[in-house]
Enzyme design. Structure first.
Site, PDB file in Angstrom:
ATOM      1  N   ARG A 116      37.686  31.365  47.443  1.00 11.85           N
ATOM      2  CA  ARG A 116      37.722  32.810  47.653  1.00 11.85           C
ATOM      3  C   ARG A 116      39.169  33.284  47.844  1.00 11.85           C
ATOM      4  O   ARG A 116      40.000  32.576  48.411  1.00 11.85           O
ATOM      5  CB  ARG A 116      36.901  33.190  48.885  1.00 11.85           C
ATOM      6  N   HIS A 117      39.423  34.500  47.404  1.00 17.43           N
ATOM      7  CA  HIS A 117      40.751  35.104  47.549  1.00 17.43           C
ATOM      8  C   HIS A 117      41.123  35.314  49.016  1.00 17.43           C
ATOM      9  O   HIS A 117      40.266  35.310  49.910  1.00 17.43           O
ATOM     10  CB  HIS A 117      40.780  36.448  46.827  1.00 17.43           C
ATOM     11  N   GLY A 118      42.410  35.561  49.264  1.00 20.33           N
ATOM     12  CA  GLY A 118      42.890  35.876  50.606  1.00 20.33           C
ATOM     13  C   GLY A 118      42.482  37.271  51.057  1.00 20.33           C
ATOM     14  O   GLY A 118      41.856  38.038  50.311  1.00 20.33           O
ATOM     15  N   ARG A 119      42.872  37.607  52.278  1.00 21.60           N
ATOM     16  CA  ARG A 119      42.441  38.858  52.903  1.00 21.60           C
ATOM     17  C   ARG A 119      43.056  40.090  52.240  1.00 21.60           C
ATOM     18  O   ARG A 119      44.191  40.065  51.765  1.00 21.60           O
ATOM     19  CB  ARG A 119      42.811  38.850  54.383  1.00 21.60           C
ATOM     20  N   THR A 120      42.296  41.167  52.239  1.00 23.54           N
ATOM     21  CA  THR A 120      42.769  42.471  51.795  1.00 23.54           C
ATOM     22  C   THR A 120      42.601  43.469  52.939  1.00 23.54           C
ATOM     23  O   THR A 120      41.951  43.173  53.952  1.00 23.54           O
ATOM     24  CB  THR A 120      41.965  42.989  50.589  1.00 23.54           C
TER      25      THR A 120
ATOM     26  N   HIS B 182      40.723  46.060  52.851  1.00 26.64           N
ATOM     27  CA  HIS B 182      39.283  46.326  52.950  1.00 26.64           C
ATOM     28  C   HIS B 182      38.578  45.249  53.766  1.00 26.64           C
ATOM     29  O   HIS B 182      37.672  45.547  54.552  1.00 26.64           O
ATOM     30  CB  HIS B 182      38.659  46.402  51.544  1.00 26.64           C
ATOM     31  N   ASN B 183      38.959  43.978  53.568  1.00 23.40           N
ATOM     32  CA  ASN B 183      38.387  42.906  54.386  1.00 23.40           C
ATOM     33  C   ASN B 183      38.679  43.146  55.857  1.00 23.40           C
ATOM     34  O   ASN B 183      37.800  43.023  56.713  1.00 23.40           O
ATOM     35  CB  ASN B 183      38.961  41.555  53.984  1.00 23.40           C
TER      36      ASN B 183
ATOM     37  N   ARG C 242      43.328  40.693  43.526  1.00 22.76           N
ATOM     38  CA  ARG C 242      43.377  39.887  44.746  1.00 22.76           C
ATOM     39  C   ARG C 242      43.092  38.420  44.437  1.00 22.76           C
ATOM     40  O   ARG C 242      43.661  37.520  45.072  1.00 22.76           O
ATOM     41  CB  ARG C 242      42.410  40.431  45.789  1.00 22.76           C
TER      42      ARG C 242
ATOM     43  N   GLU D 160      33.865  39.781  41.322  1.00 21.02           N
ATOM     44  CA  GLU D 160      32.939  40.058  42.407  1.00 21.02           C
ATOM     45  C   GLU D 160      31.717  40.842  41.926  1.00 21.02           C
ATOM     46  O   GLU D 160      31.747  41.504  40.877  1.00 21.02           O
ATOM     47  CB  GLU D 160      33.658  40.839  43.517  1.00 21.02           C
TER      48      GLU D 160
ATOM     49  N   HIS E 264      35.234  35.418  44.546  1.00 21.89           N
ATOM     50  CA  HIS E 264      35.017  36.377  45.631  1.00 21.89           C
ATOM     51  C   HIS E 264      33.809  35.974  46.463  1.00 21.89           C
ATOM     52  O   HIS E 264      32.989  35.170  46.029  1.00 21.89           O
ATOM     53  CB  HIS E 264      34.802  37.769  45.039  1.00 21.89           C
TER      54      HIS E 264
END
Length: 224
Positions: free
Chosen positions: A10-14, A16-17, A61, A85, A153
């Site tokens: 999974r991608h790193g934090r954004t 929105h996260n 992302r 996603e 994602h």
């Protein structure tokens, strides 16, 4: 022949996260913590595995996360929109409270495991099918000693795992994978070529910080 090992990362934090907003297919970039998570997780991943091929979603992302690994591994990345996603339609960008206020019945059905459709979201089975198709296609060109890394994602990975284990799309037996963490699957022996076995889940460098989602420890970053 096919890859013997698969990592769904999974991608790193954004932002929105961090704010608890439903992201879906909105193209939200990594924030500073997410960039740190991607670099840190890529380093940890390379201490355990030797990737052969890196496939990534077409959302930014995921691409930024994959690039952190590709740079360290000396590999190019292959972009595949099939591992992007799940779409959540009109709900994207909203918090759970906002969704519940605007679509109370739909949100309640979703929270209970149902498939709300009025908001224009993508069906779970559709996501699972495209994830399985993409993984098996990319794995088919590799050998048993190879490791395929697919950078994707949260919802897509959960649904992809279910599909690859031949479970129904509404199976919800695992929690969501954390940012910049991965699931590990191994190709099953003596069975159909699409069959995989889950050997690890939510793996990653969680000991890299006392709070993974807060970024690097301040004491380590700004010593006295």
């Amino acid at each position: 022949m096919r890859a013997g090992r698969l990592l769904l990362w999974r991608h790193g934090r954004t932002a929105h996260n961090a704010e608890g907003r439903l992201q879906g297919q909105s193209d939200i970039p990594l924030d500073d913590v997410g960039l740190w998570q991607a670099r840190t997780a890529a380093t940890a991943l390379l201490t355990r595995y030797k990737p052969t091929k890196i496939v990534v979603s077409d959302l930014g992302r995921a691409r930024a996360t994959a690039d952190a690994l590709a740079e360290q591994a000396g590999l190019d990345v292959v972009v595949d929109p099939r591992v992007r996603e799940r779409s959540f339609g009109a709900w994207e960008g909203l918090t759970a409270a906002e969704i519940g206020e605007r679509w109370p019945e739909e949100h309640a059905a979703w929270a209970a495991g149902g498939e709300p459709t009025r908001a224009g979201g993508e069906a779970r089975a559709t996501v699972a099918a495209r994830m399985v198709e993409a993984v098996n296609e990319h794995a088919a060109g590799l050998t048993d000693g190879d490791t395929l890394v697919v950078v994707s994602h949260g919802a897509a990975i959960g649904l992809g795992v279910a599909g690859l284990l031949d479970l129904p799309a509404d199976w919800r037996g695992i929690v969501g994978v954390s940012n910049a963490h991965w699931a590990e699957l191994r190709a099953a022996r003596g069975t159909a070529p699409h069959t995989w076995r889950l050997t690890g889940y939510n793996l990653g460098p969680t000991d890299a910080s006392s709070d993974w989602n807060a970024g690097p420890d301040q004491e380590a970053r700004d010593p006295d």
